[in-house]
Structures are given as C-alpha cells and as structure tokens.
Design a protein around this motif. Structure first.
Motif, PDB file in Angstrom:
ATOM      1  N   GLN A   8      82.099 -94.053  54.632  1.00 39.86           N
ATOM      2  CA  GLN A   8      83.395 -94.612  54.242  1.00 39.86           C
ATOM      3  C   GLN A   8      84.063 -93.736  53.191  1.00 39.86           C
ATOM      4  O   GLN A   8      85.275 -93.468  53.259  1.00 39.86           O
ATOM      5  N   LEU A   9      83.299 -93.239  52.215  1.00 37.06           N
ATOM      6  CA  LEU A   9      83.855 -92.379  51.173  1.00 37.06           C
ATOM      7  C   LEU A   9      84.378 -91.075  51.766  1.00 37.06           C
ATOM      8  O   LEU A   9      85.463 -90.603  51.393  1.00 37.06           O
ATOM      9  N   MET A  10      83.626 -90.469  52.694  1.00 35.92           N
ATOM     10  CA  MET A  10      84.057 -89.222  53.305  1.00 35.92           C
ATOM     11  C   MET A  10      85.377 -89.401  54.060  1.00 35.92           C
ATOM     12  O   MET A  10      86.257 -88.541  54.024  1.00 35.92           O
ATOM     13  N   LYS A  11      85.507 -90.532  54.744  1.00 37.16           N
ATOM     14  CA  LYS A  11      86.743 -90.792  55.482  1.00 37.16           C
ATOM     15  C   LYS A  11      87.915 -91.026  54.539  1.00 37.16           C
ATOM     16  O   LYS A  11      89.041 -90.594  54.806  1.00 37.16           O
ATOM     17  N   LEU A  12      87.670 -91.695  53.412  1.00 32.06           N
ATOM     18  CA  LEU A  12      88.744 -91.944  52.450  1.00 32.06           C
ATOM     19  C   LEU A  12      89.159 -90.661  51.739  1.00 32.06           C
ATOM     20  O   LEU A  12      90.327 -90.494  51.375  1.00 32.06           O
ATOM     21  N   LEU A  13      88.207 -89.762  51.530  1.00 35.34           N
ATOM     22  CA  LEU A  13      88.511 -88.513  50.819  1.00 35.34           C
ATOM     23  C   LEU A  13      89.547 -87.679  51.549  1.00 35.34           C
ATOM     24  O   LEU A  13      90.402 -87.045  50.923  1.00 35.34           O
ATOM     25  N   GLN A  14      89.471 -87.652  52.852  1.00 39.87           N
ATOM     26  CA  GLN A  14      90.353 -86.767  53.602  1.00 39.87           C
ATOM     27  C   GLN A  14      91.721 -87.386  53.874  1.00 39.87           C
ATOM     28  O   GLN A  14      92.599 -86.728  54.419  1.00 39.87           O
ATOM     29  N   LEU A  15      91.927 -88.641  53.461  1.00 40.68           N
ATOM     30  CA  LEU A  15      93.214 -89.284  53.695  1.00 40.68           C
ATOM     31  C   LEU A  15      94.221 -88.879  52.625  1.00 40.68           C
ATOM     32  O   LEU A  15      93.926 -88.937  51.435  1.00 40.68           O
ATOM     33  N   PRO A  16      95.440 -88.491  53.006  1.00 35.99           N
ATOM     34  CA  PRO A  16      96.503 -88.282  52.017  1.00 35.99           C
ATOM     35  C   PRO A  16      97.003 -89.620  51.492  1.00 35.99           C
ATOM     36  O   PRO A  16      96.617 -90.685  51.980  1.00 35.99           O
ATOM     37  N   THR A  17      97.881 -89.576  50.509  1.00 34.37           N
ATOM     38  CA  THR A  17      98.316 -90.792  49.824  1.00 34.37           C
ATOM     39  C   THR A  17      98.947 -91.801  50.764  1.00 34.37           C
ATOM     40  O   THR A  17      98.632 -92.991  50.719  1.00 34.37           O
ATOM     41  N   ILE A  18      99.846 -91.355  51.627  1.00 36.77           N
ATOM     42  CA  ILE A  18     100.553 -92.282  52.493  1.00 36.77           C
ATOM     43  C   ILE A  18      99.592 -92.940  53.475  1.00 36.77           C
ATOM     44  O   ILE A  18      99.716 -94.139  53.787  1.00 36.77           O
ATOM     45  N   ALA A  19      98.593 -92.190  53.956  1.00 36.58           N
ATOM     46  CA  ALA A  19      97.606 -92.757  54.878  1.00 36.58           C
ATOM     47  C   ALA A  19      96.644 -93.680  54.134  1.00 36.58           C
ATOM     48  O   ALA A  19      96.187 -94.687  54.698  1.00 36.58           O
ATOM     49  N   LEU A  20      96.330 -93.351  52.875  1.00 38.82           N
ATOM     50  CA  LEU A  20      95.454 -94.211  52.076  1.00 38.82           C
ATOM     51  C   LEU A  20      96.104 -95.566  51.845  1.00 38.82           C
ATOM     52  O   LEU A  20      95.439 -96.610  51.911  1.00 38.82           O
ATOM     53  N   GLU A  21      97.388 -95.545  51.570  1.00 33.61           N
ATOM     54  CA  GLU A  21      98.111 -96.795  51.341  1.00 33.61           C
ATOM     55  C   GLU A  21      98.025 -97.695  52.577  1.00 33.61           C
ATOM     56  O   GLU A  21      97.788 -98.909  52.457  1.00 33.61           O
ATOM     57  N   GLN A  22      98.181 -97.123  53.743  1.00 35.34           N
ATOM     58  CA  GLN A  22      98.079 -97.889  54.981  1.00 35.34           C
ATOM     59  C   GLN A  22      96.653 -98.374  55.210  1.00 35.34           C
ATOM     60  O   GLN A  22      96.434 -99.503  55.667  1.00 35.34           O
ATOM     61  N   ARG A  23      95.678 -97.518  54.879  1.00 38.92           N
ATOM     62  CA  ARG A  23      94.263 -97.896  55.051  1.00 38.92           C
ATOM     63  C   ARG A  23      93.900 -99.081  54.155  1.00 38.92           C
ATOM     64  O   ARG A  23      93.156 -99.982  54.570  1.00 38.92           O
ATOM     65  N   ILE A  24      94.423 -99.112  52.933  1.00 37.15           N
ATOM     66  CA  ILE A  24      94.142-100.223  52.018  1.00 37.15           C
ATOM     67  C   ILE A  24      94.774-101.507  52.542  1.00 37.15           C
ATOM     68  O   ILE A  24      94.169-102.589  52.482  1.00 37.15           O
ATOM     69  N   LYS A  25      95.981-101.406  53.074  1.00 35.03           N
ATOM     70  CA  LYS A  25      96.630-102.591  53.640  1.00 35.03           C
ATOM     71  C   LYS A  25      95.815-103.155  54.798  1.00 35.03           C
ATOM     72  O   LYS A  25      95.647-104.377  54.927  1.00 35.03           O
ATOM     73  N   GLU A  26      95.305-102.266  55.652  1.00 37.60           N
ATOM     74  CA  GLU A  26      94.498-102.715  56.785  1.00 37.60           C
ATOM     75  C   GLU A  26      93.217-103.385  56.304  1.00 37.60           C
ATOM     76  O   GLU A  26      92.778-104.400  56.860  1.00 37.60           O
ATOM     77  N   GLU A  27      92.604-102.819  55.251  1.00 44.57           N
ATOM     78  CA  GLU A  27      91.368-103.402  54.727  1.00 44.57           C
ATOM     79  C   GLU A  27      91.617-104.774  54.118  1.00 44.57           C
ATOM     80  O   GLU A  27      90.826-105.700  54.295  1.00 44.57           O
ATOM     81  N   MET A  28      92.736-104.907  53.418  1.00 45.64           N
ATOM     82  CA  MET A  28      93.060-106.194  52.801  1.00 45.64           C
ATOM     83  C   MET A  28      93.377-107.248  53.860  1.00 45.64           C
ATOM     84  O   MET A  28      93.093-108.437  53.673  1.00 45.64           O
ATOM     85  N   GLU A  29      93.962-106.831  54.968  1.00 40.27           N
ATOM     86  CA  GLU A  29      94.260-107.774  56.049  1.00 40.27           C
ATOM     87  C   GLU A  29      92.995-108.244  56.750  1.00 40.27           C
ATOM     88  O   GLU A  29      92.901-109.402  57.167  1.00 40.27           O
ATOM     89  N   SER A  30      92.010-107.350  56.872  1.00 38.78           N
ATOM     90  CA  SER A  30      90.781-107.693  57.583  1.00 38.78           C
ATOM     91  C   SER A  30      89.730-108.320  56.676  1.00 38.78           C
ATOM     92  O   SER A  30      88.810-108.984  57.164  1.00 38.78           O
ATOM     93  N   ASN A  31      89.852-108.112  55.361  1.00 41.56           N
ATOM     94  CA  ASN A  31      88.854-108.641  54.425  1.00 41.56           C
ATOM     95  C   ASN A  31      89.540-109.556  53.409  1.00 41.56           C
ATOM     96  O   ASN A  31      90.142-109.078  52.443  1.00 41.56           O
TER      97      ASN A  31
END
Length: 487
Positions: A21-44
C-alpha cells in the motif's frame, strides 16, 4: 506415479499488504492522491477527515499493550479470540474478494462533445446522396486518421467496400466522393498527403492576390524544394525577390498541417499540473513544504472506536450477528490505521527525498541558472537518504515542484555527468543549456551544423562528440541545421 506427502522448510521474503500500500501511495502525484483518499474514505467508514483527538487509545490488535492502571476490570478480562470463538463460522470467511482496493485501475477519461468523424458526418447529411454513395462517404470518413488524412489507397478501399458493404464501385467514383468530403470544414480534411492538404486550404482561401498565386505555385510545382528549404532555387525559378518569398512562406505557415486536430481540440481532456512540493526563498534560505492537498489530516472515526469499546465492555455471550459486526468493525479500524500510517510515511519519504535533492542542487534553486545543475542520478539520492533506488524512482515519478523560476518535473533534475578538460564533472543538463543557447544565437541564414556545435563545445572545454551533440539536439526537439535555415 505414487502420491506422497513431505514436510520442508523454506525461507522467503514477501512484502506485507501495508508495504505494498505504501509503495502504491508513493508513486501517486498530489491530484491522484486526493482522489485515492476520497475513494478510501467512501469504502471505509472508520476513516474520517480531520485532526486526531487525544482520547483513550483503542486497541487495533491483540498484541498491543495497555496500561493496567487505566483499564477497567471488564477490559482486563476481555480477550478478542475468546469473544469470537465458537461453533459458528463468521460470514466474512465465506466470502471471496479478489479485487484489492490498492489495485491500479487504468481508465481513459471521458470528455463531452462530438468526435471528429461525427462532426464530418453532420456535414455529410446536407448533401443529396443515394444510399450507396452515402455508405461510401461514411466509409471514407471512418477511414480518416485523427489528423484528418486518408492514409489508405483507394484501391484497398474499393476492395473493402466490395467485401464488407457489398458495394461495387471503382477508384474514379471513389475519388469523386472523396473530392466532396474535401469540401468539408475544416479546410484540408480528406487529403492524402501534406502537399494536397495545404493546397486544399490555399484553394479555399478568399481572394486572388499575387501572394496566394505564388503560394499555390510553390506548393504545386516546388514543394520538394520548399520542404528542403532550397530557397535560392525557388527565387530563381519564380523570378521573385527574397522579401516576396518571405511573405509567401509566412502565408504558407499559417496553414494547418493537421486539420483534424482543430476539430478535436474541444474534446481533449485538459490536465492541470498540481505541484507536490512548494519551494520558496526567504532571506536567502530555501524553505520546502508539501502541498496542503498532499498532506491531508486523517483520523480514525470516533464512532467506530466507541463501538469497539462497547463490544469490549459487554459481558454477555455475543450472538452470530454481533460476532460478524465485531469482525467488521475491527477490520475497518485496522484498515483505517494502516492507511493513516501509510500516508504519514509517504509524507516523510517525500520530504526526506526532496530535501536531499535540494541540498545537491542548492546553487541552482538559489540562482535559477540551469548551468548550475550538478550531475545527479537516482543512486546518489538513494545512498544519501538510505532508501532503495526503486523507492526514489517512485518518489520522483510524476511529481512536480513549484519554484520561484517555474514548476518542474522532479526527474528533470537528474542527469548524467560529463568530464571537462580540467577533469571536472558537469551535468548533461548544463551542456544542453549551452547547446540550446548557441542554436538560439546562431545566424539563421547559416545555421550551425552538429559538427560546428561539437567544435564550439570542445572550445569551451566540454569533451563531447558530434553524435552526442545530435542526441542532445534531438532530446531538445531541435531540427537539423538545414531545417533551421531562414531567409
């Protein structure tokens, strides 16, 4: 062959889900990270946005130690394994989920508006054609590439129509339909060559001035000399002055060599660059900070923590539904904690890596002069921050830094080294900058060849061969000397 069983010991290294999970988050730019956090908050539902409140810590695993003085008697007697052990199998164990939340999902963004072919078909219905001719025209429009060119020869299209549409025609009739399509907007669409495309646009130009007549003459009869910039031959054969030729060239350069792109511009997806780092200079000191969108405040949901605490304090034997609920709560709490830790570790890794890059390129970030960039490769930064090269590669991939001199991709600061006559190691970025400046300052009537550019760099102390100059020139998207020639 007989079947048999045997025991064997094997030692191997595997990445934990948290590390992946950390490796996947490391390679995300800011705009993609923001979307990834939204998806995580929706699912968790156990993950909330905001600062963590200083409250009683809730256990996320059975091994975590508690202060006995702060625990109640009910909490001391609570054992998670005893609580859920029983004859009934929780329902979550009977389900299968082969899709991870961290799997990369490569999606093509959708955009509104008509496509290039749809815009041409709208113009086609304005003509009175019979069914066969309409199908032929529709087939030709579908055969155009994204630039608006018909790359296939008419003979092949005649065969296609016979086999796929059961339409029998010939090249002459096909050419008539193509001429009709070439009348569509934008001018130049349906051309088979660049020369034909430019001629279609010139013929559609209003007026009959001498300038347009000369432009048409050059495109029809001297196109090869024009593309190779043999301007002397054109001047002699057309008997025009150098100034007249300059005006004709300026008129031709106004034409669109890719007319199809002009219709598809409105349907393109525009991507804005969001910097991951912001670098400022305050009192001659460099100050680095993460983009606020890159460092969100996350916390574990208070409601879920209290729900877990309530299950711990309950003394009666739980029912099957309560066991399933407890497993769900614990799973979501663990997932939320791991995600928060991964985000924090990502921020630490990004800051540590960027600070090491700034320290190596300090002179450049203070002055903004590209010639001050020193040679630097991924291994240099990896050794300095004591991380693996692959981790550094993930950090610099698709990440941008905002500086007083502009916003740059991090990997542009990495370059190979070259040796000067004095034995000093310099960056290839510095050599490219000198090369670019030399080409900008050259006499456009007699542009510098790669051989002359190589000699110019050698005279300045840079040991560089002609083929290396050609490689750097191509990387800078600079054409050869002949194509840089101007009147």
């Amino acid at each position: 062959m007989a079947l048999k069983q045997s025991l064997s010991f094997k030692l191997q290294q595997k990445l934990s889900p948290q590390q992946i999970q950390l490796m996947k988050l490391l390679q995300l730019p800011t705009i993609a990270l923001e979307q990834r956090i939204k998806e995580e908050m929706e699912s968790n539902p156990a993950l909330d946005e905001g600062k963590e409140e200083e409250e009683e810590d809730i256990s996320f695993s059975n091994d975590e130690d508690y202060d006995d003085k702060e625990k109640s008697e009910a909490e001391q007697d609570f054992n998670f394994d005893d609580y859920i052990n029983g004859d009934e199998t929780p329902s979550y164990k009977l389900t299968a989920n082969n899709h991870s939340q961290d799997d990369e999902d490569h999606q093509v963004p959708l955009s509104g508006g008509d496509s290039f072919q749809e815009l041409l078909e709208k113009q086609l219905i304005m003509f009175d054609l019979d069914d066969d001719d309409y199908e032929i025209a529709h087939h030709l429009i579908g055969s155009l590439d994204e630039s608006g060119y018909l790359r296939r020869d008419l003979t092949s299209i005649v065969d296609d129509l016979a086999f796929t549409q059961n339409i029998i025609t010939d090249e002459a009739h096909l050419n008539l339909i193509l001429k009709l399509i070439q009348q569509f907007d934008p001018p130049g669409v349906g051309a088979r060559t660049l020369q034909e495309c430019l001629l279609l646009q010139i013929n559609k130009s209003k007026g009959h001035s001498l300038l347009l007549m000369n432009a048409k003459e050059i495109l029809e009869n001297y196109f090869e000399e024009f593309t190779k910039k043999h301007y002397d031959k054109i001047i002699d054969r057309l008997n025009i002055s150098e100034e007249d030729l300059k005006d004709v060239i300026a008129e031709i350069l106004k034409l669109n060599p890719k007319p199809g792109n002009s219709l598809s511009d409105s349907t393109k997806v525009v991507q804005n660059i969001i910097p991951d780092f912001i670098l400022t200079i305050v009192d001659d000191q460099l100050e680095l900070q993460l983009n606020s969108r890159n460092a969100p405040e996350l916390k574990v949901s208070k409601e879920y923590s209290e729900m877990m605490k309530g299950y711990k304090e309950a003394k009666e034997k739980p029912s099957k539904s309560q066991k399933d609920a407890l497993m769900f709560v614990k799973q979501k709490l663990d997932s939320a904690k791991w995600f928060i830790d991964a985000i924090k570790q990502r921020q630490i890794t990004l800051i540590t890596t960027m600070e090491a890059i700034i320290e190596r390129q300090k002179e450049y970030f203070l002055e903004g002069d590209e010639t001050l960039i020193v040679p630097m490769i991924l291994k240099d930064i990896a050794d300095e921050v004591d991380l693996d090269i692959s981790t550094i590669s993930r950090v610099v991939n698709s990440k941008y830094v905002q500086t007083p001199y502009g916003t740059f991709l991090l990997k542009t600061f990495f370059s190979e080294s070259l040796s000067t006559d004095s034995g000093e190691e310099v960056s290839s970025r510095e050599v490219k900058k000198i090369l670019q400046d030399a080409i900008e300052d050259e006499d456009k009537k007699k542009p510098l060849t790669d051989e002359k550019l190589s000699k110019l760099l050698n005279d300045k102390g840079y040991n560089i061969a002609r083929r290396t100059v050609a490689k750097y020139r191509e990387q800078l998207n600079i054409p050869v000397a002949r194509m840089r020639k101007e009147l």
